[in-house]
Design a protein around this motif. Structure first.
Motif, PDB file in Angstrom:
ATOM      1  N   GLY A 186       0.827  -1.210   0.000  1.00  0.00           N
ATOM      2  CA  GLY A 186       0.000   0.000   0.000  1.00  0.00           C
ATOM      3  C   GLY A 186       0.855   1.250   0.000  1.00  0.00           C
ATOM      4  N   MET A 187       0.172   2.371  -0.045  1.00  0.00           N
ATOM      5  CA  MET A 187       0.881   3.641  -0.116  1.00  0.00           C
ATOM      6  C   MET A 187       1.235   4.107   1.297  1.00  0.00           C
ATOM      7  SD  MET A 187       0.838   3.846  -3.355  1.00  0.00           S
ATOM      8  CE  MET A 187       1.524   5.459  -3.769  1.00  0.00           C
ATOM      9  N   LEU A 188       2.423   4.642   1.431  1.00  0.00           N
ATOM     10  CA  LEU A 188       2.825   5.213   2.722  1.00  0.00           C
ATOM     11  C   LEU A 188       2.391   6.673   2.749  1.00  0.00           C
ATOM     12  CD1 LEU A 188       4.424   5.028   5.413  1.00  0.00           C
ATOM     13  CD2 LEU A 188       6.443   5.728   4.142  1.00  0.00           C
ATOM     14  N   LYS A 189       1.519   6.982   3.681  1.00  0.00           N
ATOM     15  CA  LYS A 189       1.043   8.365   3.753  1.00  0.00           C
ATOM     16  C   LYS A 189       2.031   9.207   4.545  1.00  0.00           C
ATOM     17  CE  LYS A 189      -3.728   7.745   2.812  1.00  0.00           C
ATOM     18  NZ  LYS A 189      -5.109   8.007   3.218  1.00  0.00           N
ATOM     19  N   LEU A 190       2.354  10.331   3.978  1.00  0.00           N
ATOM     20  CA  LEU A 190       3.337  11.209   4.612  1.00  0.00           C
ATOM     21  C   LEU A 190       2.691  12.533   4.990  1.00  0.00           C
ATOM     22  CD1 LEU A 190       6.306  10.693   2.119  1.00  0.00           C
ATOM     23  CD2 LEU A 190       6.084   9.689   4.391  1.00  0.00           C
ATOM     24  N   ALA A 191       3.106  13.052   6.100  1.00  0.00           N
ATOM     25  CA  ALA A 191       2.736  14.417   6.477  1.00  0.00           C
ATOM     26  C   ALA A 191       4.043  15.164   6.702  1.00  0.00           C
ATOM     27  CB  ALA A 191       1.889  14.417   7.752  1.00  0.00           C
ATOM     28  N   ASP A 192       4.281  16.189   5.922  1.00  0.00           N
ATOM     29  CA  ASP A 192       5.547  16.927   5.988  1.00  0.00           C
ATOM     30  C   ASP A 192       6.749  16.005   5.855  1.00  0.00           C
ATOM     31  OD1 ASP A 192       4.360  19.388   6.255  1.00  0.00           O
ATOM     32  OD2 ASP A 192       4.320  19.289   8.458  1.00  0.00           O
ATOM     33  N   GLY A 193       6.618  15.019   4.998  1.00  0.00           N
ATOM     34  CA  GLY A 193       7.759  14.148   4.737  1.00  0.00           C
ATOM     35  C   GLY A 193       7.945  13.015   5.731  1.00  0.00           C
ATOM     36  N   ASP A 194       7.048  12.907   6.736  1.00  0.00           N
ATOM     37  CA  ASP A 194       7.182  11.845   7.735  1.00  0.00           C
ATOM     38  C   ASP A 194       5.936  10.962   7.731  1.00  0.00           C
ATOM     39  OD1 ASP A 194       9.499  13.136   8.447  1.00  0.00           O
ATOM     40  OD2 ASP A 194       8.673  14.057  10.242  1.00  0.00           O
ATOM     41  N   GLY A 195       6.124   9.682   7.983  1.00  0.00           N
ATOM     42  CA  GLY A 195       4.974   8.795   8.080  1.00  0.00           C
ATOM     43  C   GLY A 195       5.401   7.446   8.609  1.00  0.00           C
ATOM     44  N   SER A 196       4.450   6.703   9.161  1.00  0.00           N
ATOM     45  CA  SER A 196       4.755   5.392   9.716  1.00  0.00           C
ATOM     46  C   SER A 196       3.659   4.413   9.344  1.00  0.00           C
ATOM     47  CB  SER A 196       4.842   5.454  11.245  1.00  0.00           C
ATOM     48  OG  SER A 196       5.928   6.247  11.640  1.00  0.00           O
ATOM     49  N   ALA A 197       4.028   3.159   9.235  1.00  0.00           N
ATOM     50  CA  ALA A 197       3.046   2.107   9.013  1.00  0.00           C
ATOM     51  C   ALA A 197       3.353   0.954   9.956  1.00  0.00           C
ATOM     52  CB  ALA A 197       3.111   1.633   7.568  1.00  0.00           C
ATOM     53  N   GLY A 216      -2.380   5.679  -6.090  1.00  0.00           N
ATOM     54  CA  GLY A 216      -3.225   4.494  -6.173  1.00  0.00           C
ATOM     55  C   GLY A 216      -2.390   3.218  -6.182  1.00  0.00           C
ATOM     56  N   GLY A 217      -1.119   3.346  -6.524  1.00  0.00           N
ATOM     57  CA  GLY A 217      -0.225   2.206  -6.398  1.00  0.00           C
ATOM     58  C   GLY A 217      -0.154   1.331  -7.634  1.00  0.00           C
ATOM     59  N   SER A 218       0.876   0.501  -7.672  1.00  0.00           N
ATOM     60  CA  SER A 218       1.078  -0.427  -8.780  1.00  0.00           C
ATOM     61  C   SER A 218       1.007  -1.851  -8.240  1.00  0.00           C
ATOM     62  CB  SER A 218       2.462  -0.196  -9.405  1.00  0.00           C
ATOM     63  OG  SER A 218       2.625   1.158  -9.764  1.00  0.00           O
ATOM     64  N   ASP A 219       0.776  -2.818  -9.158  1.00  0.00           N
ATOM     65  CA  ASP A 219       0.759  -4.225  -8.739  1.00  0.00           C
ATOM     66  C   ASP A 219       2.172  -4.722  -8.461  1.00  0.00           C
ATOM     67  OD1 ASP A 219      -1.930  -4.314  -8.947  1.00  0.00           O
ATOM     68  OD2 ASP A 219      -1.932  -5.086 -11.012  1.00  0.00           O
ATOM     69  N   GLN A 220       3.092  -4.267  -9.286  1.00  0.00           N
ATOM     70  CA  GLN A 220       4.506  -4.572  -9.089  1.00  0.00           C
ATOM     71  C   GLN A 220       5.277  -3.266  -9.235  1.00  0.00           C
ATOM     72  OE1 GLN A 220       6.307  -7.631  -8.374  1.00  0.00           O
ATOM     73  NE2 GLN A 220       4.238  -8.122  -7.702  1.00  0.00           N
ATOM     74  N   PRO A 221       6.432  -3.164  -8.607  1.00  0.00           N
ATOM     75  CA  PRO A 221       7.170  -1.894  -8.682  1.00  0.00           C
ATOM     76  C   PRO A 221       7.488  -1.522 -10.132  1.00  0.00           C
ATOM     77  CG  PRO A 221       8.225  -3.413  -7.139  1.00  0.00           C
ATOM     78  CD  PRO A 221       7.130  -4.163  -7.798  1.00  0.00           C
TER      79      PRO A 221
END
Lengths: 230, 198
Positions: A186-197, A216-221
């Motif tokens: 999934g997508m890593l959500k960032l706020a001001d360049g920072d985010g955690s999952a 929205g993301g890709s199936d493979q990189p």
């Protein structure tokens, strides 16, 4: 910013840097844990220079105490606990990742309800404070750092100081199995360049990676990983 | 005949009570609990202030301020964020450093003179620290650092120097100082076993 946590704990930052770092701490769970540990180490250093306090000091302090009003505890609305927990509870940028270890599939779900965020915060706290934890930290190509902390089948991926992705793009997380196959996290959500999952059910032999992908993301990189951890 | 007077019930504090628990009572205005906290931490507060400030009179003033601050804001102490000893050491160190830096800022220092006196201060700090470091465990853990890591950490903590000052004194690039500080503290933390769960 991450590399300043030691200087911060030793009080070796100037006033401006100290304030900047404290703002950063609100969004950086890994730094908060680190600062806390460094503060404990510094306290051990302090104990080694203990020397008998002058006798008159005690009377003066007790006299002060007798005439000094105490400040009340913090207002009830503030969540007690590490500051990163407070930061996470209200944050939408929290992902719960469930990796189906048996099937080798990864199912990701995003939860925004506060109580689930709290569960995630608890899970993160468990991982980040586990004595068994394994940590990996790397700079991210293009800027910033990413940290992975794994313990007891759970993992926290934390990114800080990451530049904004190009327009219409975002950062996608990948779980790389021992055989090299990659599954979207999934997508890593960032706020001001920072985010955690936060992820559960993670096999200890996986590694994690970040790539830039269309929103929205890709199936493979579709691009080279900017960082790979583990 | 002498009549026996009933003694007022005295609440005897439990010596096994943790400092964290005592601070909880201090936060509710319990002066007896504060006296116990004082007895446990005053020597560390004074010794640390003295290490940073060197002048015993200034150290005593800072210690007085810090200990009063412990009383004043005990209700804000949050065990989830760290131990009582770390909270109090942090309060002390920060206040001592603030004082030493504000007096330094007030001084108009010629660069050449400053750098010579920095070296002298540095030697004094290291010597004083080495003389005082009796406790085996911390000494052992400090011994585990590389000499440069040790110099960086002790100069910053016991000497109250900023990392830019440390870089200046040791004639090293800022990035190197930051890295040594960080690597040194990581090694110290791991050696002392003071993780978050400690």
């Amino acid at each position: 910013m991450h590399d300043l946590s030691a200087a911060y704990a030793l009080n070796a930052l100037d006033e401006v840097e100290r304030r900047r770092f404290e703002r950063h701490l609100d969004d950086c769970p890994a730094c908060t844990v680190e600062v806390r540990e460094f503060a404990e180490a510094a306290a051990s250093l302090a104990e080694r220079v203990a020397e008998p306090a002058p006798g008159a000091l005690r009377e003066r302090v007790m006299a002060d105490v007798a005439r000094t009003r105490q400040v009340p505890s913090r207002p009830a609305r503030s969540v007690r606990g590490p500051s990163w927990r407070r930061a996470l509870t209200g944050a939408a940028a929290v992902l719960l990742v469930t990796a189906g270890a048996a099937l080798g599939t990864v199912a990701w779900q995003q939860h925004q309800a506060a109580e689930q965020a709290q569960e995630l915060a608890d899970g993160m706290a468990r991982v980040l404070t586990s004595p068994e934890r394994v940590e990996a930290r790397h700079t991210v190509a293009g800027g910033g750092t990413a940290t992975m902390v794994m313990a007891e089948g759970d993992a926290v991926l934390s990114a800080a100081g990451i530049p904004a992705a190009p327009h219409g793009h975002g950062y996608q997380m990948w779980v790389i199995a021992a055989d090299g196959s990659m599954q979207s996290g999934g997508m890593l959500k960032l706020a001001d360049g920072d985010g955690s999952a936060f992820m559960t059910g993670v096999s200890p032999d996986v590694s994690l990676a970040l790539t830039i992908e269309p929103e929205g993301g890709s199936d493979q990189p579709t691009t080279e990983p900017l960082v790979q951890l583990g | 005949m002498v009549g026996r007077r009933e003694a007022a019930p005295v609440v005897v504090p439990d010596p096994a009570e943790t400092t964290e628990a005592l601070l909880g009572r201090v936060g509710r205005g319990d002066e007896a609990a504060f006296e116990l906290v004082y007895a446990r931490v005053a020597d560390v507060v004074f010794g640390l202030a003295r290490s940073v400030l060197r002048d015993p009179h200034q150290a005593e003033e800072v210690a007085q301020e810090v200990l009063l601050e412990v009383w004043r804001s005990a209700a804000r102490f949050d065990e989830a964020r760290g131990s009582a000893r770390a909270w109090i050491a942090t309060l002390t160190h920060r206040r001592a450093v603030d004082r030493v830096r504000s007096s330094q800022a007030a001084r108009n220092r010629d660069n050449a003179v400053a750098s010579r006196s920095n070296e002298r201060e540095y030697d004094e700090v290291v010597e004083k620290v080495e003389r005082r470091l009796e406790a085996e465990r911390v000494r052992h853990c400090l011994d585990g650092l590389t000499p440069r890591q040790r110099d960086t950490v002790t100069l910053a903590y016991y000497g109250g120097r900023s990392y830019t000052d440390v870089a200046d004194v040791l004639k090293l690039p800022l990035g190197t100082v930051k890295t040594r500080m960080r690597d040194g503290l990581i090694r110290l933390r791991d050696c002392l076993g003071v993780g978050s769960d400690a």
